[in-house]
Design a protein around this motif. Structure first.
Motif, PDB file in Angstrom:
ATOM      1  N   LEU A  34     -36.899  34.676  24.518  1.00 30.35           N
ATOM      2  CA  LEU A  34     -36.437  33.513  25.286  1.00 30.35           C
ATOM      3  C   LEU A  34     -36.834  32.220  24.574  1.00 30.35           C
ATOM      4  O   LEU A  34     -36.019  31.293  24.458  1.00 30.35           O
ATOM      5  N   PHE A  35     -38.065  32.177  24.065  1.00 27.87           N
ATOM      6  CA  PHE A  35     -38.485  30.981  23.315  1.00 27.87           C
ATOM      7  C   PHE A  35     -37.648  30.810  22.052  1.00 27.87           C
ATOM      8  O   PHE A  35     -37.225  29.703  21.721  1.00 27.87           O
ATOM      9  N   ARG A  36     -37.398  31.921  21.339  1.00 24.87           N
ATOM     10  CA  ARG A  36     -36.621  31.813  20.095  1.00 24.87           C
ATOM     11  C   ARG A  36     -35.191  31.364  20.376  1.00 24.87           C
ATOM     12  O   ARG A  36     -34.615  30.581  19.609  1.00 24.87           O
ATOM     13  N   ALA A  37     -34.610  31.807  21.485  1.00 26.18           N
ATOM     14  CA  ALA A  37     -33.252  31.374  21.845  1.00 26.18           C
ATOM     15  C   ALA A  37     -33.251  29.875  22.149  1.00 26.18           C
ATOM     16  O   ALA A  37     -32.341  29.147  21.739  1.00 26.18           O
ATOM     17  N   ARG A  51     -44.262  24.379  18.005  1.00 28.99           N
ATOM     18  CA  ARG A  51     -45.527  24.232  17.262  1.00 28.99           C
ATOM     19  C   ARG A  51     -46.520  25.323  17.607  1.00 28.99           C
ATOM     20  O   ARG A  51     -47.319  25.741  16.780  1.00 28.99           O
ATOM     21  N   TYR A  52     -46.481  25.800  18.841  1.00 31.59           N
ATOM     22  CA  TYR A  52     -47.382  26.891  19.222  1.00 31.59           C
ATOM     23  C   TYR A  52     -46.963  28.183  18.533  1.00 31.59           C
ATOM     24  O   TYR A  52     -47.780  28.936  18.020  1.00 31.59           O
ATOM     25  N   MET A  53     -45.660  28.422  18.550  1.00 27.23           N
ATOM     26  CA  MET A  53     -45.148  29.648  17.929  1.00 27.23           C
ATOM     27  C   MET A  53     -45.437  29.654  16.432  1.00 27.23           C
ATOM     28  O   MET A  53     -45.838  30.672  15.872  1.00 27.23           O
ATOM     29  N   LEU A  58     -50.585  30.657  21.879  1.00 28.07           N
ATOM     30  CA  LEU A  58     -49.803  30.815  23.105  1.00 28.07           C
ATOM     31  C   LEU A  58     -49.197  29.476  23.517  1.00 28.07           C
ATOM     32  O   LEU A  58     -49.875  28.443  23.472  1.00 28.07           O
ATOM     33  N   VAL A  59     -47.958  29.515  23.927  1.00 27.27           N
ATOM     34  CA  VAL A  59     -47.319  28.351  24.536  1.00 27.27           C
ATOM     35  C   VAL A  59     -48.036  28.144  25.883  1.00 27.27           C
ATOM     36  O   VAL A  59     -48.419  29.126  26.538  1.00 27.27           O
ATOM     37  N   PRO A  60     -48.258  26.876  26.299  1.00 26.87           N
ATOM     38  CA  PRO A  60     -49.006  26.649  27.544  1.00 26.87           C
ATOM     39  C   PRO A  60     -48.436  27.440  28.735  1.00 26.87           C
ATOM     40  O   PRO A  60     -47.218  27.590  28.866  1.00 26.87           O
ATOM     41  N   ASN A 139     -53.825  35.237  13.198  1.00 29.29           N
ATOM     42  CA  ASN A 139     -54.140  34.424  14.388  1.00 29.29           C
ATOM     43  C   ASN A 139     -53.574  35.077  15.642  1.00 29.29           C
ATOM     44  O   ASN A 139     -54.232  35.110  16.684  1.00 29.29           O
ATOM     45  N   ARG A 140     -52.363  35.616  15.558  1.00 24.19           N
ATOM     46  CA  ARG A 140     -51.777  36.268  16.741  1.00 24.19           C
ATOM     47  C   ARG A 140     -52.625  37.472  17.159  1.00 24.19           C
ATOM     48  O   ARG A 140     -52.779  37.740  18.345  1.00 24.19           O
ATOM     49  N   GLN A 141     -53.173  38.181  16.153  1.00 20.68           N
ATOM     50  CA  GLN A 141     -54.044  39.318  16.489  1.00 20.68           C
ATOM     51  C   GLN A 141     -55.313  38.841  17.195  1.00 20.68           C
ATOM     52  O   GLN A 141     -55.781  39.462  18.146  1.00 20.68           O
TER      53      GLN A 141
END
Ligand code: AMP
Length: 182
Positions: A34-37, A51-53, A58-60, A139-141
């Protein structure tokens, strides 16, 4: 069925979610998708999330929860859904609980995908997504360990653990067997 999929980046949740959604005939709701779309369509939401992605953060919650609440208001979710990548922390899990409780609903299960961290870094690097560089992956990990893993305790009563290393078909079989639908 109303399911949540939880697992570290690269665990194959998205791949399995698509297959599960088809078999269960329910929508697959991926907050990442959904964010990528939104990003692709250059919406305000997309620009805020970017910027979060890019950093692998995490997006707020406020933004993310509003997006999910909206999606769960669509009529196709009345027959159930598979949430992939949401909730990502305990606060989001609380919000999801409230959204569902308002509709008199609850989750049927939370499926935990168990993988070996090091093995999946290589898989992710091969995927070619713009946030799949090694720093962002690491970082995602870390975000998963710090913020998402505590969810497993939060959902202890509903948790169904699946070994997610192996062939795609084999893992799908394991998921349905673990859900008692094998
Ligand atoms: P994914 O496709 O699930 O790996 O998500 C890609 C990126 O989207 C993540 O690294 C986050 O920046 C963002 N994202 C996806 N789902 C969430 C969520 N539930 N909460 C916050 N940010 C999210």
């Amino acid at each position: 069925m109303r399911l949540v999929l939880v697992g570290p980046p690269g665990a194959g949740k998205g791949t399995q979610a698509v297959r599960m959604a088809e078999r269960l005939d329910v929508p697959h709701i991926s907050t990442g998708d959904l964010f990528r779309a939104n990003l692709k369509n250059e919406t305000e939401l997309g620009l805020e999330a970017k910027r979060y992605m890019d950093a692998g953060d995490l997006v707020p919650d406020e933004v993310t929860v509003a997006m999910v609440r909206d999606r769960l208001g669509d009529p196709d979710t009345e027959k159930g859904f598979i949430l992939d990548g949401f909730p990502r922390n305990v606060a989001q899990a609380g919000s999801l609980g409230e959204i569902l409780a308002d509709k008199g609903l609850a989750l049927d299960a939370v499926v935990q995908f168990e993988v070996d961290d090091e093995a999946v870094v290589q898989r992710l690097l091969g995927r070619g997504r713009s946030d799949d560089n090694e720093d962002t992956i690491r970082n995602r990990q870390q975000v998963y360990r710090d913020e998402t893993a505590p969810l497993l305790e939060h959902y202890a009563d509903q948790l169904v653990v699946v070994d997610a290393m192996g062939e795609v078909e084999e893992i799908t079989d394991r998921v349905f067997a673990a859900l008692g639908k094998g």
